[in-house]
Design a protein around this motif. Sequence first.
Motif, PDB file in Angstrom:
ATOM      1  N   ALA A  18       0.828  -1.208   0.000  1.00 23.77           N
ATOM      2  CA  ALA A  18       0.000   0.000   0.000  1.00 23.77           C
ATOM      3  C   ALA A  18       0.864   1.260   0.000  1.00 23.77           C
ATOM      4  CB  ALA A  18      -0.925  -0.006   1.213  1.00 23.77           C
ATOM      5  N   LEU A  19       1.909   1.278   0.804  1.00 22.33           N
ATOM      6  CA  LEU A  19       2.805   2.430   0.849  1.00 22.33           C
ATOM      7  C   LEU A  19       3.533   2.622  -0.476  1.00 22.33           C
ATOM      8  CD1 LEU A  19       4.294   1.949   4.419  1.00 22.33           C
ATOM      9  CD2 LEU A  19       2.846   3.832   3.671  1.00 22.33           C
ATOM     10  N   LEU A  20       3.965   1.520  -1.090  1.00 23.11           N
ATOM     11  CA  LEU A  20       4.678   1.607  -2.368  1.00 23.11           C
ATOM     12  C   LEU A  20       3.789   2.210  -3.451  1.00 23.11           C
ATOM     13  CD1 LEU A  20       6.742  -1.695  -2.580  1.00 23.11           C
ATOM     14  CD2 LEU A  20       7.632   0.637  -2.658  1.00 23.11           C
ATOM     15  N   ALA A  21       2.515   1.868  -3.432  1.00 23.02           N
ATOM     16  CA  ALA A  21       1.598   2.430  -4.424  1.00 23.02           C
ATOM     17  C   ALA A  21       1.560   3.951  -4.316  1.00 23.02           C
ATOM     18  CB  ALA A  21       0.200   1.841  -4.240  1.00 23.02           C
ATOM     19  N   VAL A  22       1.491   4.455  -3.095  1.00 25.68           N
ATOM     20  CA  VAL A  22       1.478   5.898  -2.890  1.00 25.68           C
ATOM     21  C   VAL A  22       2.806   6.511  -3.314  1.00 25.68           C
ATOM     22  CG1 VAL A  22       1.269   7.733  -1.173  1.00 25.68           C
ATOM     23  CG2 VAL A  22      -0.186   5.700  -1.016  1.00 25.68           C
ATOM     24  N   ILE A  23       3.909   5.871  -2.958  1.00 22.45           N
ATOM     25  CA  ILE A  23       5.242   6.392  -3.279  1.00 22.45           C
ATOM     26  C   ILE A  23       5.452   6.487  -4.783  1.00 22.45           C
ATOM     27  CG2 ILE A  23       7.713   5.855  -3.170  1.00 22.45           C
ATOM     28  CD1 ILE A  23       7.069   4.573  -0.377  1.00 22.45           C
ATOM     29  N   VAL A  24       5.086   5.441  -5.513  1.00 17.55           N
ATOM     30  CA  VAL A  24       5.276   5.439  -6.966  1.00 17.55           C
ATOM     31  C   VAL A  24       4.426   6.520  -7.630  1.00 17.55           C
ATOM     32  CG1 VAL A  24       4.872   4.087  -9.069  1.00 17.55           C
ATOM     33  CG2 VAL A  24       6.005   3.032  -7.108  1.00 17.55           C
ATOM     34  N   VAL A  25       3.196   6.673  -7.177  1.00 14.64           N
ATOM     35  CA  VAL A  25       2.339   7.720  -7.731  1.00 14.64           C
ATOM     36  C   VAL A  25       2.951   9.095  -7.488  1.00 14.64           C
ATOM     37  CG1 VAL A  25       0.115   8.889  -7.476  1.00 14.64           C
ATOM     38  CG2 VAL A  25       0.206   6.392  -7.606  1.00 14.64           C
ATOM     39  N   MET A  26       3.486   9.339  -6.300  1.00 14.30           N
ATOM     40  CA  MET A  26       4.094  10.628  -5.987  1.00 14.30           C
ATOM     41  C   MET A  26       5.358  10.867  -6.807  1.00 14.30           C
ATOM     42  SD  MET A  26       2.078  12.116  -3.982  1.00 14.30           S
ATOM     43  CE  MET A  26       3.164  13.514  -3.716  1.00 14.30           C
ATOM     44  N   ILE A  27       6.142   9.818  -7.044  1.00 14.07           N
ATOM     45  CA  ILE A  27       7.343   9.969  -7.882  1.00 14.07           C
ATOM     46  C   ILE A  27       6.948  10.356  -9.297  1.00 14.07           C
ATOM     47  CG2 ILE A  27       9.269   8.730  -8.947  1.00 14.07           C
ATOM     48  CD1 ILE A  27       9.517   7.102  -6.383  1.00 14.07           C
ATOM     49  N   LEU A  28       5.956   9.670  -9.839  1.00 14.21           N
ATOM     50  CA  LEU A  28       5.515   9.959 -11.205  1.00 14.21           C
ATOM     51  C   LEU A  28       4.898  11.357 -11.305  1.00 14.21           C
ATOM     52  CD1 LEU A  28       3.934   6.521 -12.177  1.00 14.21           C
ATOM     53  CD2 LEU A  28       6.094   7.484 -13.000  1.00 14.21           C
ATOM     54  N   ALA A  29       4.295  11.812 -10.210  1.00 11.68           N
ATOM     55  CA  ALA A  29       3.640  13.119 -10.236  1.00 11.68           C
ATOM     56  C   ALA A  29       4.621  14.274 -10.214  1.00 11.68           C
ATOM     57  CB  ALA A  29       2.684  13.233  -9.047  1.00 11.68           C
ATOM     58  N   GLY A  30       5.824  14.040  -9.690  1.00 11.38           N
ATOM     59  CA  GLY A  30       6.784  15.158  -9.632  1.00 11.38           C
ATOM     60  C   GLY A  30       8.097  14.750  -9.023  1.00 11.38           C
ATOM     61  N   GLY A  31       8.681  13.707  -9.581  1.00  9.33           N
ATOM     62  CA  GLY A  31       9.920  13.171  -9.030  1.00  9.33           C
ATOM     63  C   GLY A  31      11.113  14.079  -9.250  1.00  9.33           C
ATOM     64  N   HIS A  32      12.169  13.788  -8.516  1.00  5.94           N
ATOM     65  CA  HIS A  32      13.421  14.542  -8.574  1.00  5.94           C
ATOM     66  C   HIS A  32      14.362  13.871  -9.552  1.00  5.94           C
ATOM     67  CE1 HIS A  32      16.938  16.765  -7.272  1.00  5.94           C
ATOM     68  NE2 HIS A  32      17.565  15.643  -7.012  1.00  5.94           N
ATOM     69  N   SER A  33      14.932  14.618 -10.478  1.00  4.34           N
ATOM     70  CA  SER A  33      15.829  14.051 -11.485  1.00  4.34           C
ATOM     71  C   SER A  33      17.214  13.832 -10.905  1.00  4.34           C
ATOM     72  CB  SER A  33      15.925  14.978 -12.702  1.00  4.34           C
ATOM     73  OG  SER A  33      14.668  15.068 -13.331  1.00  4.34           O
TER      74      SER A  33
END
Length: 417
Positions: A161-176
Motif C-alpha cells: 500500500a505504501l509503495l503504491a502511494v510512493i510510486v504515484v508521488m514519484i511519477l507526479a513530480g519526481g526529482h531528477s
Amino acid sequence: MLGNSEETVGPKLQRRLGTSDAVMIGLGAMVGAGLFSAFTPAAAAAGSALLISLVLAAALAYANARSSAQLAARYPTSGGTYAYGREVLGQWPGFIAGWGFVVGKTASAAAMALTFATYVVPDAWVKPVAAAAVLLLVSVNYLGVTRTAVAARIIVSSVLALLAVIVVMILAGGHSGPDYVPGAGTGILGVLQGAGLLFFAFAGYARIATLGEEVRNPRTAIPRAIGIGLGIVVVLYAAVAAVLINVLGPGGIAQSTRPLATALGDSWALPLVQIAAALASLGALLALIAGLGRTAMAMARERDLPHALSAIHPRFSTPHRAELAVGAAVLLLIVFFDLGTAIGFSSFGVLVYYLIANIAAVKQPRGERLNPVWLGVAGAIGCAVLVVTLPTSAVIGGTVMFACGIGYRLIRLRALG
C-alpha cells in the motif's frame, strides 16, 4: 533417506499454513530484499542495461522456482534443496546446498536488520537497533509459524500500500538524478553482475520450500505459492525499476543508497519511504529467520550441523534451538558486515544452492517431473554463469565459505568414524 528413525520420536512440526500464508512469507522475503537494497549495486554494475539484468535475474528465478516447486511436490519436508539434494544427488551435494543457504542467508539476514535500522535511527544507533530487531523477530518465530505468517501478512500488505502511494508521488513530480556515465561496470560482465546481484532480491521464494513440513497439502500448495509469489514480485520490481530509471537514470540509482527517497526529492511523502523500507526489511528478516531455522534443523537431523539443533519445541512446534542459534549468528555478523558485502556474499551462496536444485530436478525420474528437462538445464547453466561473474570479493568470500563448510564436514565424518 531423510530423517532416520531416531528423529521420529518427540514433537514434530505441524501443518498449519495454507497457500496464502506461504505466499505472504515468500513475498515478505522478496519485497524487502530487493526494492530497498539491491537496485543500487545492480545499477552500479549494469548501468544503462539495468532492466536487461532484471530480466535475466527474473528468468533465472523462474527456472529455479519451477525446479524448486517440482522437488517440493515430491519431497514436502523441511530443508529445501538441502533435503532434495540429499535425496536425489547424495549427501555431499545436499550438504553443499544447505551450507550455502545457511551461511549466505545468515549474512542476508544481517543485511536486512542493518537496512531496517539505517532507515529509522541515526548512524550511531544502527547496530544496536539492528540487533534489537533480530531479537524481536527471533522471538516471533520462536512462538510459532502461524504468528510468523500473520506478521508477514500485515507487513506485506502495508508495504504494498505504501509503495503504491510512493510510486504515484514519484511519477507526479519526481526529482531528477545525474545521467549515467559509462564505466568499468558496463558491458556483458556488468550485465551479468547486475543480474547476479538482483537475483538476491528474487531468492526469497526459497523460504516457501523450506516450510515443507508446515504447509497443508504441500504437493499442490508449495508449487502454487512459489509461482504466485514470484509472479507478483517480478511485476513489482519491473514497475519500480522502470519508474526509477525514468526519473533518476541508472547513474542516479547507482549513486544513491536510497533511490526511492532520492526520486521523491522533498515531497511530503518522503517519510513513507522510510516506513515502507523499515517494514519491508523487517518482513524479509522475519522470513529469513524462519527459513534459516528450518534448514538448520534439517541439517542437524542428519548431523551435518550439531544434532542438538534438531529439537522441536513441545508447545510451539518450532525448531527453537536452531532459530536461537541462527539469531546468535546474525547478531555476530551485524558487527562485521555492511549491506553491499552481504548482498554479494549471499548471492554466491544462494546461486550455488539453486545450481544444485536445478541439477536435482533434472535427475528426478521421469514420472516425478513437472517441467521439461531443458528448463532445469537452463537454470543450472544460468546459476553457474552468474556465480562466477559476481564481484571478485563475493567470489573469494563465497569460495572461502564453502571451503570452511567442506572442511567442517570432513572433520565431522572422521570423528564419527
